[in-house]
Each structure stands twice: as C-alpha cells, then as structure tokens.
Scaffold this motif. Structure first.
Motif, PDB file in Angstrom:
ATOM      1  N   TYR A  39      -8.889 -20.814  30.530  1.00  0.00           N
ATOM      2  CA  TYR A  39      -8.424 -21.132  29.179  1.00  0.00           C
ATOM      3  C   TYR A  39      -9.460 -21.993  28.476  1.00  0.00           C
ATOM      4  O   TYR A  39     -10.242 -22.701  29.118  1.00  0.00           O
ATOM      5  CB  TYR A  39      -7.098 -21.905  29.228  1.00  0.00           C
ATOM      6  CG  TYR A  39      -5.896 -21.037  29.498  1.00  0.00           C
ATOM      7  CD1 TYR A  39      -4.986 -20.753  28.496  1.00  0.00           C
ATOM      8  CD2 TYR A  39      -5.659 -20.503  30.757  1.00  0.00           C
ATOM      9  CE1 TYR A  39      -3.876 -19.969  28.732  1.00  0.00           C
ATOM     10  CE2 TYR A  39      -4.554 -19.721  31.005  1.00  0.00           C
ATOM     11  CZ  TYR A  39      -3.675 -19.458  29.988  1.00  0.00           C
ATOM     12  OH  TYR A  39      -2.581 -18.671  30.230  1.00  0.00           O
ATOM     13  N   ASP A  40      -9.466 -21.928  27.156  1.00  0.00           N
ATOM     14  CA  ASP A  40     -10.286 -22.812  26.339  1.00  0.00           C
ATOM     15  C   ASP A  40      -9.410 -23.939  25.811  1.00  0.00           C
ATOM     16  O   ASP A  40      -8.179 -23.821  25.783  1.00  0.00           O
ATOM     17  CB  ASP A  40     -10.888 -22.055  25.144  1.00  0.00           C
ATOM     18  CG  ASP A  40     -11.876 -20.993  25.583  1.00  0.00           C
ATOM     19  OD1 ASP A  40     -12.616 -21.221  26.559  1.00  0.00           O
ATOM     20  OD2 ASP A  40     -11.899 -19.924  24.939  1.00  0.00           O
ATOM     21  N   LYS A  41     -10.043 -25.005  25.349  1.00  0.00           N
ATOM     22  CA  LYS A  41      -9.312 -26.153  24.821  1.00  0.00           C
ATOM     23  C   LYS A  41      -8.361 -25.739  23.701  1.00  0.00           C
ATOM     24  O   LYS A  41      -7.232 -26.218  23.616  1.00  0.00           O
ATOM     25  CB  LYS A  41     -10.311 -27.211  24.340  1.00  0.00           C
ATOM     26  CG  LYS A  41      -9.671 -28.465  23.832  1.00  0.00           C
ATOM     27  CD  LYS A  41     -10.683 -29.588  23.641  1.00  0.00           C
ATOM     28  CE  LYS A  41     -11.501 -29.395  22.421  1.00  0.00           C
ATOM     29  NZ  LYS A  41     -12.296 -30.593  22.075  1.00  0.00           N
ATOM     30  N   LYS A  42      -8.786 -24.801  22.872  1.00  0.00           N
ATOM     31  CA  LYS A  42      -7.963 -24.359  21.734  1.00  0.00           C
ATOM     32  C   LYS A  42      -6.709 -23.601  22.173  1.00  0.00           C
ATOM     33  O   LYS A  42      -5.762 -23.458  21.408  1.00  0.00           O
ATOM     34  CB  LYS A  42      -8.785 -23.506  20.774  1.00  0.00           C
ATOM     35  CG  LYS A  42      -9.268 -22.192  21.373  1.00  0.00           C
ATOM     36  CD  LYS A  42     -10.023 -21.360  20.364  1.00  0.00           C
ATOM     37  CE  LYS A  42     -10.625 -20.123  20.940  1.00  0.00           C
ATOM     38  NZ  LYS A  42      -9.807 -19.287  21.765  1.00  0.00           N
ATOM     39  N   ASP A  43      -6.673 -23.139  23.426  1.00  0.00           N
ATOM     40  CA  ASP A  43      -5.536 -22.370  23.944  1.00  0.00           C
ATOM     41  C   ASP A  43      -4.436 -23.259  24.529  1.00  0.00           C
ATOM     42  O   ASP A  43      -3.380 -22.767  24.906  1.00  0.00           O
ATOM     43  CB  ASP A  43      -5.993 -21.426  25.062  1.00  0.00           C
ATOM     44  CG  ASP A  43      -7.037 -20.428  24.607  1.00  0.00           C
ATOM     45  OD1 ASP A  43      -6.987 -20.019  23.434  1.00  0.00           O
ATOM     46  OD2 ASP A  43      -7.899 -20.060  25.429  1.00  0.00           O
ATOM     47  N   ASN A  45      -1.821 -26.697  24.654  1.00  0.00           N
ATOM     48  CA  ASN A  45      -1.050 -27.672  23.877  1.00  0.00           C
ATOM     49  C   ASN A  45      -0.489 -28.729  24.822  1.00  0.00           C
ATOM     50  O   ASN A  45       0.031 -28.390  25.884  1.00  0.00           O
ATOM     51  CB  ASN A  45       0.118 -26.996  23.151  1.00  0.00           C
ATOM     52  CG  ASN A  45      -0.357 -25.970  22.158  1.00  0.00           C
ATOM     53  OD1 ASN A  45      -1.157 -26.271  21.284  1.00  0.00           O
ATOM     54  ND2 ASN A  45       0.109 -24.752  22.309  1.00  0.00           N
ATOM     55  N   GLY A  57       0.186 -23.302  27.338  1.00  0.00           N
ATOM     56  CA  GLY A  57      -0.991 -22.587  26.865  1.00  0.00           C
ATOM     57  C   GLY A  57      -0.687 -21.127  26.656  1.00  0.00           C
ATOM     58  O   GLY A  57       0.250 -20.569  27.233  1.00  0.00           O
ATOM     59  N   LYS A  59      -2.952 -17.352  25.788  1.00  0.00           N
ATOM     60  CA  LYS A  59      -4.262 -16.732  25.618  1.00  0.00           C
ATOM     61  C   LYS A  59      -4.098 -15.221  25.562  1.00  0.00           C
ATOM     62  O   LYS A  59      -3.369 -14.638  26.353  1.00  0.00           O
ATOM     63  CB  LYS A  59      -5.160 -17.107  26.793  1.00  0.00           C
ATOM     64  CG  LYS A  59      -6.544 -16.534  26.689  1.00  0.00           C
ATOM     65  CD  LYS A  59      -7.416 -17.036  27.807  1.00  0.00           C
ATOM     66  CE  LYS A  59      -8.795 -16.453  27.623  1.00  0.00           C
ATOM     67  NZ  LYS A  59      -9.766 -17.044  28.488  1.00  0.00           N
TER      68      LYS A  59
END
Length: 120
Positions: A39-43, A45, A57, A59
């Motif tokens: 996962y990326d940071k933007k994915d 919560n 998260g 994705k």
C-alpha cells in the motif's frame, strides 16, 4: 507496571490478519506498529475516536493488459480495517508515520485518575 484494559489487543472486527501489528507502551505512550506492505501512504486511513484506533486502507489495481487472458484475478481491489481499543489518550498527541511498508502510530496516554481509597 501498568495494567492494560482487557480488550487492549483485541480486534473489534475480524479485519485482515495479513497485516500483523505490535502494540506496546513506553514512556507514557502507546505504540502501534503495523506492516502494510503493498500500500501507499495515500491508500491508508488512521482515525482515533473515544479511545478506539482504527487503521484502514483501500487499494485498486487499475492496470489492464489487453494481451492477457486472466484465469483468476484477485488483485483488482483490496481493502482492510482493524480497530483496537487503547483507552484514554490525548487525541491531539496521536501521530502516524509510514515508511517502507511500516505504519507507526503513537499516542500519549492520559492519567486514568485511579486512586486508592482509604478505608476508615
């Protein structure tokens, strides 16, 4: 030595057990370290409400290759959610960092105002 609430490390929801985590306390803080590989940071919560820490998260894999004929495709959409009860924490102190697939959440504990009552 501090006694943690019974449900300190219990999940409220079944969640995704692929994302293992460690929860510990040190220097009057709680630490939650969770492996969230892929996962990326933007994915991801992170939220805190009434002593409950929720990490979730989502994705989507939008990659399409028209030359492929999929026999099975499981990586199209993934999501997870895990919730932990930490107890009384300073909501303004909660911080989260994410690097190389490791999410670290810290929260400062609040005094539980426990006191011994003298019996007269």
């Amino acid at each position: 030595m501090s006694l943690l609430p019974v449900s300190f490390c219990e999940d409220l929801f079944s969640g995704d057990r692929d994302f293992k985590c460690d929860i510990y306390e040190k220097d009057n803080k709680y630490f939650v370290e969770m492996d969230i590989v892929g996962y990326d940071k933007k994915d991801i919560n992170v939220s805190m409400k009434d002593g409950y820490l929720e990490i979730s998260g989502s994705k989507e894999n939008n990659e399409e290759d028209k030359d492929r004929k999929y026999l099975r495709r499981e990586r199209e959409h993934r999501e997870f959610s895990r919730t932990f009860y930490l107890g009384r924490v300073d909501d303004n102190s909660v911080e989260a960092t994410f690097k190389d697939g490791l999410l670290v959440v810290t929260a400062t504990k609040l005094d539980n105002n426990n006191k011994n009552i003298e019996i007269k």
